[in-house]
Design a protein around this motif. Structure first.
Motif: not given
Length: 151
Positions: A131-133, A137-145
């Motif tokens: 669940g944490a992964l 994952y999408p949060r990191k994608k969003q943060d880095t664009g």
């Protein structure tokens, strides 16, 4: 299995021509529907690979010296090996098969098919980790664009 949704993990070892089948429920191992589905894959995969010319693109397979290919034609059914025994199994009536299969897939992806019962003894820990992964994952994608090709 007929009455409820159930997951299987099938790993195809192309060099040895074997389908390794993991089911998280012992009771589904001898179930005729499960066996029928896996047998269909064992029949279809070599035909598909042959029809698409896949084997001709695999220089890493020595068709003349590899035992699995010497003894059988490339369109013959693939051997099936059921992974049972020491592999952790979920309890009857449990709805955790997805977590078990995901954990086993993680082991298989690193080439380790020997999962100990201790590794899956705390299924809630695996559920929290996955669940944490899935959240991270999408949060990191969003943060880095970052944008993948499928988006």
């Amino acid at each position: 299995i007929v009455e409820k949704f159930h997951w299987l993990l099938v790993v195809f070892d192309i060099i040895d021509r074997v389908l390794y089948v993991y089911t998280s429920m012992v009771s589904s191992y001898n179930h005729t529907i499960v066996e029928s589905v896996v047998t269909k894959f064992a029949l279809m995969i070599p035909l598909y690979l042959s029809c698409t010319g896949f084997y001709g693109k695999r220089p890493d397979i020595d068709f003349k010296n590899t035992k699995a290919y010497i003894e059988k034609g490339i369109t013959d059914p693939i051997d099936i090996q059921w992974l049972v025994g020491e592999i952790p199994q979920q309890k009857e009536g449990s709805l955790d098969c997805g977590v078990y299969v995901a954990a086993f897939a993680e082991y298989a992806s690193i080439g380790d098919l020997a999962v100990s019962n201790d590794d899956l003894s705390d299924i809630d820990q695996h559920r929290r980790r996955y669940g944490a992964l899935m959240w991270d994952y999408p949060r990191k994608k969003q943060d880095t664009g970052a944008i993948s090709e499928s988006e």
